[in-house]
Design an enzyme around this catalytic site. Structure first.
Site, PDB file in Angstrom:
ATOM      1  N   LYS A 171       0.871  -1.217   0.094  1.00  0.00           N
ATOM      2  CA  LYS A 171      -0.094  -0.035   0.096  1.00  0.00           C
ATOM      3  C   LYS A 171       1.024   1.431   0.026  1.00  0.00           C
ATOM      4  CE  LYS A 171      -4.252  -1.550   1.785  1.00  0.00           C
ATOM      5  NZ  LYS A 171      -5.409  -1.478   2.871  1.00  0.00           N
ATOM      6  N   LYS A 214      -3.393 -11.652  -6.884  1.00  0.00           N
ATOM      7  CA  LYS A 214      -4.839 -11.775  -6.314  1.00  0.00           C
ATOM      8  C   LYS A 214      -5.679 -11.008  -6.741  1.00  0.00           C
ATOM      9  CE  LYS A 214      -5.290  -8.845  -2.203  1.00  0.00           C
ATOM     10  NZ  LYS A 214      -5.926  -8.537  -0.845  1.00  0.00           N
ATOM     11  N   LYS A 261      -9.742  -5.262  -5.143  1.00  0.00           N
ATOM     12  CA  LYS A 261     -10.826  -4.119  -5.118  1.00  0.00           C
ATOM     13  C   LYS A 261      -9.958  -3.192  -5.856  1.00  0.00           C
ATOM     14  CE  LYS A 261     -13.071  -4.708  -0.593  1.00  0.00           C
ATOM     15  NZ  LYS A 261     -12.728  -4.304   0.782  1.00  0.00           N
TER      16      LYS A 261
END
Ligand code: AMP
Ligand code: TRP
Length: 334
Positions: A115, A197, A200
């Site tokens: 992040k 993966k 979102k």
């Protein structure tokens, strides 16, 4: 709450669009646990603001996710369903846990590093502190089991370490939680890159199935999904793309991987992809309908959240009082 039953706690962030990965890896497993365990399911809005949010959207996403939990099988008459920011003890326990968390161990967290790379202009303290808040979520309720996807294992390990560290330093206080990671579905991959993966925040819309996608969109995304080099529908390490689609098919159709391999033997990827899309649509469509119905019933959702927060706060206050006593805070005069 039944004292003999073990406690289950889990949560999802009301950030962006909830994906098929969130559903297959996490939310779908919650309903079936409700009879065997005392379950608490939380919409973790405080986690969401570690990346920048638009207030009105966060508010809407939070209520939509509450409705989605119920539409996916969380039964508020059996489980506690609540919003994290409604229970102040999460932030309060987080502070105490902060004082036994090391910067080095938080700095090493894979999700923090990812992040930080993605939001280089906003590497805030909350982002680094995120796993400590998650540990507080879990430890507040003396949780035994935490059903999550594979990507959360490292965070769970930290929660276990903090529980043990606190117990060692201040005497037995917290249950040391275990992760509950299901063999199938715990890591659903991107439809455009089967090695990463389904996330979102993926900027490529075709990579992600949102639980809100309409049937045509779902069919189109599966049609465009990348495949492996040969044309055989078979599960295997050398076939990450088809294996991912087979996993999705198996979890949504109820067939085993072997049954699916037999069903699609000798057929091309086109037929298979259409079948995957159909199986996903058959699962997602009723969830969408039920969610829409629930969102329209704001009074009901609010009554669920009120009861859920009260139930959660009763347990959380007890744990926090114990923690405050152990660390040496003078009890408040009541
Ligand atoms: P998040 O979207 O980070 O709030 O994740 C909520 C839950 O969904 C967690 O339990 C994650 O482990 C799970 N999850 C997220 N993405 C996936 C995925 N691609 N496959 C399986 N589980 C996932
Ligand atoms: N960090 C989790 C995720 O991104 C969400 C979460 C926050 C959570 N607190 C939790 C999951 C407590 C399980 C238990 O997926």
């Amino acid at each position: 709450m039944d004292a003999i039953k073990k406690t289950v706690f889990s949560g999802v962030q009301p950030t962006g669009k909830i994906t098929l990965g969130n559903y297959l890896g996490a939310i779908r497993n919650w309903g079936p646990l409700q009879d065997q365990y005392n379950c608490l399911y939380c919409v973790v809005d405080m986690h969401s603001i570690t990346v920048s949010q638009v207030a009105a959207e966060l508010r809407k996403n939070t209520m939509d996710l509450v409705a989605l939990y119920i539409a996916c099988g969380v039964d508020p008459t059996k489980s506690g369903l609540f919003i994290q920011s409604h229970v102040p003890q999460h932030a309060e326990l987080c502070w105490v846990l902060d004082t036994i968390s090391y910067i080095g161990e938080l700095n090493r967290m894979t999700q923090f590093k990812e992040k930080s790379r993605k939001h280089a202009d906003n590497i805030n303290m909350g982002l680094m502190n995120y796993p400590v808040l998650m540990a507080a979520d879990i430890l507040l309720y003396q949780t035994d089991l935490v059903p999550v996807g594979k990507d959360q294992i490292q965070h769970l390990e930290l929660a276990r370490n903090l529980a043990e560290r606190f117990n060692n330093r201040y005497s037995e206080t917290f249950v040391v939680p275990e992760g509950l990671v299901f063999k199938q579905g715990s890591s659903i991959k991107s439809l455009q890159d089967p090695l990463s993966k389904m996330s979102k925040s993926d900027p490529n819309e075709n990579a992600v199935i949102s639980l809100m996608d309409d049937p045509d969109t779902i069919a189109r995304k599966f049609k465009r999904a990348v495949t492996d080099s040969d044309t055989v529908v078979r599960f295997g390490e050398d076939k990450p793309a088809i294996s991912n689609l087979l996993t999705i098919y198996s979890l949504t159709s109820g067939e085993t991987i072997e049954q699916a391999e037999q069903r699609f033997a000798g057929q091309g990827y086109g037929v298979f992809k259409q079948a995957v899309a159909d199986a996903v649509i058959a699962v997602v469509k009723p969830i969408q309908d039920e969610q829409r119905r629930l969102i329209a019933d704001k009074a009901y959702l609010e009554s669920v959240l009120k009861a859920g927060a009260e139930q959660a706060e009763r347990i959380a206050a007890k744990t926090l009082a114990k923690v405050y006593r152990k660390v040496g805070f003078v009890p408040k005069i009541r």
